[in-house]
Design a protein around this motif. Sequence first.
Motif, PDB file in Angstrom:
ATOM      1  N   GLU A 145       0.563  -1.155   0.453  1.00  0.00           N
ATOM      2  CA  GLU A 145       0.035  -0.029   0.148  1.00  0.00           C
ATOM      3  C   GLU A 145       1.297   1.060  -0.042  1.00  0.00           C
ATOM      4  OE1 GLU A 145      -2.882   0.010  -0.010  1.00  0.00           O
ATOM      5  OE2 GLU A 145      -3.299  -1.860  -0.500  1.00  0.00           O
ATOM      6  N   PRO A 146       0.618   1.761  -0.645  1.00  0.00           N
ATOM      7  CA  PRO A 146       1.618   3.815  -1.010  1.00  0.00           C
ATOM      8  C   PRO A 146       1.403   4.051   0.298  1.00  0.00           C
ATOM      9  CG  PRO A 146      -0.223   2.961  -2.511  1.00  0.00           C
ATOM     10  CD  PRO A 146      -0.150   2.395  -2.058  1.00  0.00           C
ATOM     11  N   ASP A 147       0.299   4.043   0.423  1.00  0.00           N
ATOM     12  CA  ASP A 147      -0.181   5.424   1.680  1.00  0.00           C
ATOM     13  C   ASP A 147      -0.594   4.738   3.146  1.00  0.00           C
ATOM     14  OD1 ASP A 147      -3.702   7.258   2.143  1.00  0.00           O
ATOM     15  OD2 ASP A 147      -1.015   7.346   3.229  1.00  0.00           O
ATOM     16  N   ILE A 148       0.169   4.857   4.020  1.00  0.00           N
ATOM     17  CA  ILE A 148       0.346   4.143   5.496  1.00  0.00           C
ATOM     18  C   ILE A 148      -0.094   4.828   6.126  1.00  0.00           C
ATOM     19  CG2 ILE A 148       1.538   2.919   4.735  1.00  0.00           C
ATOM     20  CD1 ILE A 148       4.122   3.075   5.499  1.00  0.00           C
ATOM     21  N   THR A 149      -0.485   5.596   5.873  1.00  0.00           N
ATOM     22  CA  THR A 149      -0.979   7.392   6.509  1.00  0.00           C
ATOM     23  C   THR A 149      -2.218   6.818   8.274  1.00  0.00           C
ATOM     24  OG1 THR A 149      -0.855   8.560   4.686  1.00  0.00           O
ATOM     25  CG2 THR A 149      -2.058   9.624   7.113  1.00  0.00           C
ATOM     26  N   LEU A 150      -2.803   6.215   7.734  1.00  0.00           N
ATOM     27  CA  LEU A 150      -3.224   6.070   9.278  1.00  0.00           C
ATOM     28  C   LEU A 150      -2.842   4.860  10.226  1.00  0.00           C
ATOM     29  CD1 LEU A 150      -6.667   4.091   7.453  1.00  0.00           C
ATOM     30  CD2 LEU A 150      -6.642   5.802   9.012  1.00  0.00           C
ATOM     31  N   ALA A 151      -1.877   4.004   9.738  1.00  0.00           N
ATOM     32  CA  ALA A 151      -1.164   2.901  10.734  1.00  0.00           C
ATOM     33  C   ALA A 151      -0.185   3.971  11.618  1.00  0.00           C
ATOM     34  CB  ALA A 151       0.264   2.993   9.891  1.00  0.00           C
ATOM     35  N   PHE A 152      -0.082   5.212  10.954  1.00  0.00           N
ATOM     36  CA  PHE A 152       0.657   6.321  12.173  1.00  0.00           C
ATOM     37  C   PHE A 152      -0.199   6.714  13.520  1.00  0.00           C
ATOM     38  CE2 PHE A 152       4.568   6.156  10.363  1.00  0.00           C
ATOM     39  CZ  PHE A 152       4.690   6.325   8.598  1.00  0.00           C
ATOM     40  N   GLU A 153      -1.020   5.958  13.074  1.00  0.00           N
ATOM     41  CA  GLU A 153      -2.215   7.234  14.032  1.00  0.00           C
ATOM     42  C   GLU A 153      -2.269   5.600  15.682  1.00  0.00           C
ATOM     43  OE1 GLU A 153      -4.455   9.411  14.654  1.00  0.00           O
ATOM     44  OE2 GLU A 153      -3.485   9.845  12.271  1.00  0.00           O
ATOM     45  N   LEU A 154      -0.887   4.478  15.040  1.00  0.00           N
ATOM     46  CA  LEU A 154      -1.290   3.485  15.719  1.00  0.00           C
ATOM     47  C   LEU A 154      -0.637   4.035  16.818  1.00  0.00           C
ATOM     48  CD1 LEU A 154      -0.834   0.589  13.749  1.00  0.00           C
ATOM     49  CD2 LEU A 154      -2.726   0.974  15.089  1.00  0.00           C
ATOM     50  N   LYS A 173      -3.771  -2.881   5.241  1.00  0.00           N
ATOM     51  CA  LYS A 173      -4.266  -3.682   4.394  1.00  0.00           C
ATOM     52  C   LYS A 173      -5.487  -4.297   5.286  1.00  0.00           C
ATOM     53  CE  LYS A 173       0.141  -5.103   1.045  1.00  0.00           C
ATOM     54  NZ  LYS A 173      -0.847  -4.701   0.226  1.00  0.00           N
ATOM     55  N   GLY A 174      -6.063  -4.512   6.134  1.00  0.00           N
ATOM     56  CA  GLY A 174      -7.129  -4.974   6.478  1.00  0.00           C
ATOM     57  C   GLY A 174      -6.659  -6.451   7.289  1.00  0.00           C
ATOM     58  N   ILE A 175      -5.506  -6.690   7.521  1.00  0.00           N
ATOM     59  CA  ILE A 175      -4.857  -8.503   8.103  1.00  0.00           C
ATOM     60  C   ILE A 175      -5.091  -8.678   9.299  1.00  0.00           C
ATOM     61  CG2 ILE A 175      -3.658  -9.973   7.192  1.00  0.00           C
ATOM     62  CD1 ILE A 175      -2.772  -8.918   4.644  1.00  0.00           C
ATOM     63  N   MET A 176      -3.839  -8.119   9.858  1.00  0.00           N
ATOM     64  CA  MET A 176      -4.203  -7.525  11.355  1.00  0.00           C
ATOM     65  C   MET A 176      -4.525  -6.245  12.033  1.00  0.00           C
ATOM     66  SD  MET A 176      -0.438  -8.851  11.827  1.00  0.00           S
ATOM     67  CE  MET A 176      -1.134  -9.516  13.687  1.00  0.00           C
ATOM     68  N   SER A 177      -5.176  -6.527  12.718  1.00  0.00           N
ATOM     69  CA  SER A 177      -6.520  -4.918  13.374  1.00  0.00           C
ATOM     70  C   SER A 177      -5.654  -4.562  14.959  1.00  0.00           C
ATOM     71  CB  SER A 177      -8.111  -5.129  13.421  1.00  0.00           C
ATOM     72  OG  SER A 177      -7.841  -6.370  14.369  1.00  0.00           O
ATOM     73  N   ALA A 178      -6.263  -3.494  15.397  1.00  0.00           N
ATOM     74  CA  ALA A 178      -5.721  -3.289  15.776  1.00  0.00           C
ATOM     75  C   ALA A 178      -6.695  -3.174  17.191  1.00  0.00           C
ATOM     76  CB  ALA A 178      -5.471  -1.578  16.466  1.00  0.00           C
ATOM     77  N   GLU A 179      -6.139  -2.632  19.010  1.00  0.00           N
ATOM     78  CA  GLU A 179      -6.849  -2.988  19.854  1.00  0.00           C
ATOM     79  C   GLU A 179      -6.748  -1.375  19.820  1.00  0.00           C
ATOM     80  OE1 GLU A 179      -6.952  -7.219  21.926  1.00  0.00           O
ATOM     81  OE2 GLU A 179      -6.397  -5.440  23.465  1.00  0.00           O
ATOM     82  N   GLY A 180      -8.113  -0.638  19.764  1.00  0.00           N
ATOM     83  CA  GLY A 180      -8.433   0.982  19.972  1.00  0.00           C
ATOM     84  C   GLY A 180      -7.445   2.090  19.041  1.00  0.00           C
ATOM     85  N   ASN A 181      -6.252   2.552  20.085  1.00  0.00           N
ATOM     86  CA  ASN A 181      -5.755   2.947  18.867  1.00  0.00           C
ATOM     87  C   ASN A 181      -3.991   2.177  19.132  1.00  0.00           C
ATOM     88  OD1 ASN A 181      -4.939   3.668  21.465  1.00  0.00           O
ATOM     89  ND2 ASN A 181      -4.444   6.206  20.877  1.00  0.00           N
ATOM     90  N   ALA A 182      -3.723   1.633  19.334  1.00  0.00           N
ATOM     91  CA  ALA A 182      -2.865   0.573  19.972  1.00  0.00           C
ATOM     92  C   ALA A 182      -3.093  -1.076  19.081  1.00  0.00           C
ATOM     93  CB  ALA A 182      -2.282  -0.075  21.389  1.00  0.00           C
ATOM     94  N   PHE A 183      -1.781  -0.955  18.437  1.00  0.00           N
ATOM     95  CA  PHE A 183      -1.252  -2.263  17.533  1.00  0.00           C
ATOM     96  C   PHE A 183      -1.033  -3.281  18.390  1.00  0.00           C
ATOM     97  CE2 PHE A 183      -0.835  -4.697  14.138  1.00  0.00           C
ATOM     98  CZ  PHE A 183       0.405  -5.962  13.875  1.00  0.00           C
ATOM     99  N   GLY A 184      -0.237  -3.343  19.717  1.00  0.00           N
ATOM    100  CA  GLY A 184      -0.269  -4.875  20.404  1.00  0.00           C
ATOM    101  C   GLY A 184       1.331  -5.402  20.085  1.00  0.00           C
ATOM    102  N   VAL A 185       2.243  -4.495  20.085  1.00  0.00           N
ATOM    103  CA  VAL A 185       3.836  -5.457  19.213  1.00  0.00           C
ATOM    104  C   VAL A 185       4.332  -6.020  19.938  1.00  0.00           C
ATOM    105  CG1 VAL A 185       5.728  -4.398  19.049  1.00  0.00           C
ATOM    106  CG2 VAL A 185       4.253  -2.623  18.460  1.00  0.00           C
ATOM    107  N   ARG A 186       3.753  -6.643  21.065  1.00  0.00           N
ATOM    108  CA  ARG A 186       5.015  -7.458  20.938  1.00  0.00           C
ATOM    109  C   ARG A 186       3.694  -8.737  22.556  1.00  0.00           C
ATOM    110  NH1 ARG A 186      10.323  -6.781  23.793  1.00  0.00           N
ATOM    111  NH2 ARG A 186      10.533  -9.407  23.452  1.00  0.00           N
TER     112      ARG A 186
END
Lengths: 605, 272
Positions: free
Chosen positions: B64-73, B92-105
């Motif tokens: 995806e060329p535009d990943i701006t949404l990811a920076f809300e995490l 791309k909608g394959i892995m979602s976030a919980e609220g505004n956090a991805f849950g990296v670990r």
Amino acid sequence: MNNEELTKKETEMIPAPLKGEEFRFDAFKNGNVLYNKKKNRLPAMGWNSWNAFGSGNTEALTKAMADKIVELGLDKLGYEYCVLDDGCYCSEREDGKLKNEPEKFPSGFRALADYIHSKGLKFGMYNDIGTNLCAGAAVGTYLHEAVDAKSYIDWGVDFIKVDNCYYMFDNATFSNPENARFTYAPNIKGIKLVSKKYSDSIILSVEEAGKLTGKGAKLNEEGEVKYATNIGTFDGTNTGTTPVGDMSGELHFNFNIGIPDEYEENDLFVEYATGREPGVGEWLQIAVDNEDGSKLIYDDFLEASEGKESFIMSKAIPITLKKGKNIIRLMNHRRQENTLNSYAELLKGFNEAAPDNDIILSICEWGKTQPQNWGYKVGDSWRILNDITFRVGWDGNPGIGRWFDPGTPSVTSQYNKAVVMDEFAGLDKGWNDPDMLMISMEGLTDIQCKTHMTMWCMMNSPLMLGLDLRRVEKDDWIYRIIANKEMIALNRDALGVQAKRVRTTIDTEDPSKEYITNNNRVDILVKPLADGSAAISFINVSEITKEGRFSISADDIPFDTFKKGSKYSVTNLWTGENSVNTTGVFEAGTLAACDNVTIRVKATD
Amino acid sequence: MLVKEFYEILEKSSVSYRTVLTNGDSPDLSGQIDFAKSDELLERRTAAHIVHYILKNILKETDEPDITLAFELKDIYECKVCLPHIAQVYVKGIMSAEGNAFGVRKPVDDGEAKEIAVRIFDRASRVRPEAVTFQSAVSVLTEDGLEKLIKEYSPLILDIDTIDAAETGESKLKDFIITKKEFDTNKKITKIPMTQIIRNPYCIRSYIESIARFDTNDLAYPVVILSRSTECAQTTGECLVQAGYRNVWMGYFDPVFMQKIWGKRVNESKPE
């Protein structure tokens, strides 16, 4: 694991005792280096694989880059280091030693170094002071410093960039968040001094008698219990916090002893509560300052309390006071001291393996432990923030760079911090490192790339190219920026003085020291040069055109080395245009968005 | 779940996955992906890395060329080497976030692993995050608007003054500042000089840290600027918006109204 192995493991998990006074916070301002660290080296110039290829760098790509450096004549301009960043090792050690990833680097590092050396270039590598590299490989140098230093010497390494992911003794990236227990003192409610001679005691509460110094430490006045908290060092990784001034706080108790030996030999007790989170830890340092100097009397964990507001009394700590003024300092500078210690181990390893080595040590702990205070003791440069981009390229993709970001990944985020750090840089110290260049990354215009180059050259930053050089042809727009001789000459000037911001259009009392993150402004930077001339940059930091005239007079140039005259030759370092100035006022007109005008001015009579 | 168990799920989820790889053999990506040691616990960052690798190198799907949404995490920067992978699988909608956090670990469990596996190969099942519209300018609040904002979001209220720091005193709003997060009600709340924010808009991070246990990296959290001077509030608000704060409001309110609003709020419930 037997008892001996267990003890060793437990011991390994505790920060080493400080090796001497020179490793202490109190020694940070004395200018002394450790282990004969070399001085008088200009900032490194070269190419680094990370922004160009991320973890996808390979032996073939590195050789191609070395070839291009020579083909483009960049080596003649000063670009000499070819640096492998993360992603080049096997994920585990072999017989306790580092090993090349066999598919990506099939010939091994010695062969690659030989190739690079055969091109007249120098070879650089990457590692970490923690247990793992940032990309995960379990090959960090912690407890392997001597062995790894030997390996690097054997491979012919000339430069090493060292990160701090997975660091044992701080809550660094991927480290245990509870590592804050090492880097913050416990919450402290008060102290008690019991005289050994007279057996009477003095009890002093923080509220009544404690004095907080420096920055960050504060008195928690919530509820009935008052205590000092947040005794430690600021985390400098992110934007928003100035790098100038005190970066840590202490708690002091003053004692004036009138009668000799009245309170000379004592037991000190501290009433404290521990935690394992930013602001409240388990490690306490205590020093006594008096006319004899400063003596560290305690530097260790305290027994854990039940909670961060469950106060208990420490065991007795012997303390000697002298007649006259005494200051009992309760503090924790281990965030800086532990990190210094770890980088020093590497430097020591290199010097023991090869006393005549000339290896450049690039400290890359992202500014977390305020390395501008101590980095000069062991390293040649120190990163000041987290990365300039997190969207690095790969083979076939240039990666993405930004001019502005609220966080660290942008040109201006790094510039805004580095530009007020000139006091920490110099030939006798080392260099502030606002990270590698992003010239030619997508997301940056050619004007932004040009100004990016100007900023890094004026600020004496290391100039590490971060692009796939196969995309560059001689005299294309990228080449004209990275190969600008006049600009590079500023960075290589023998005087070795980082530019000072002498003016800015944002209202401030001291433009050279004020940390400004509002990009809606024009900055004027001045850099003195060895021949008595000066470089002046007018930089539009904003993304809109700035109309008007921006000027500075010769009289306002704050460097004694700058020779004033009645007439000046003026050279525009981007256009090559020459002119004569007889007014002694140097100015630039309307500046396009993100653009700069940089001139060199030299008195001709 | 271990990394190797995730590989097994992926293998079972798509015939095409097996055949695209080396003649039906199980993939061994451990040499390709730094985090993907087979016997280690599968964290979300590792899953993102593996998924992105498969998308790019095996399925040849373009990024995806535009990943701006990811920076809300808010935790997107926690793993600098993972960021591009997390950004792609999130956008791309394959892995979602919980609220505004991805849950990296955060560990991946069996259920999520199976969902991920489906979405890798079945694009129609992907759930793209919604674009969030933020303000590009400072919005002006009416009294009703402020009351509503407080009720719904518990914004951070900043009392901005035009005078210099040396003269700045305690805020009249000291009892009335409410945030959604844990807040120390006895903290001393001072006014912030406008000049300080103009120079360094991020200085309110350290201000927030001094009064509340608050996620200071969340630039989307609603901020209300109150000031005696409308111009001061406007200028301060614009600085914050330019600095990336995305939910900035301003207002000047009658003190009697403020008393009514805060008094009612404080009596009704404690801060969350």
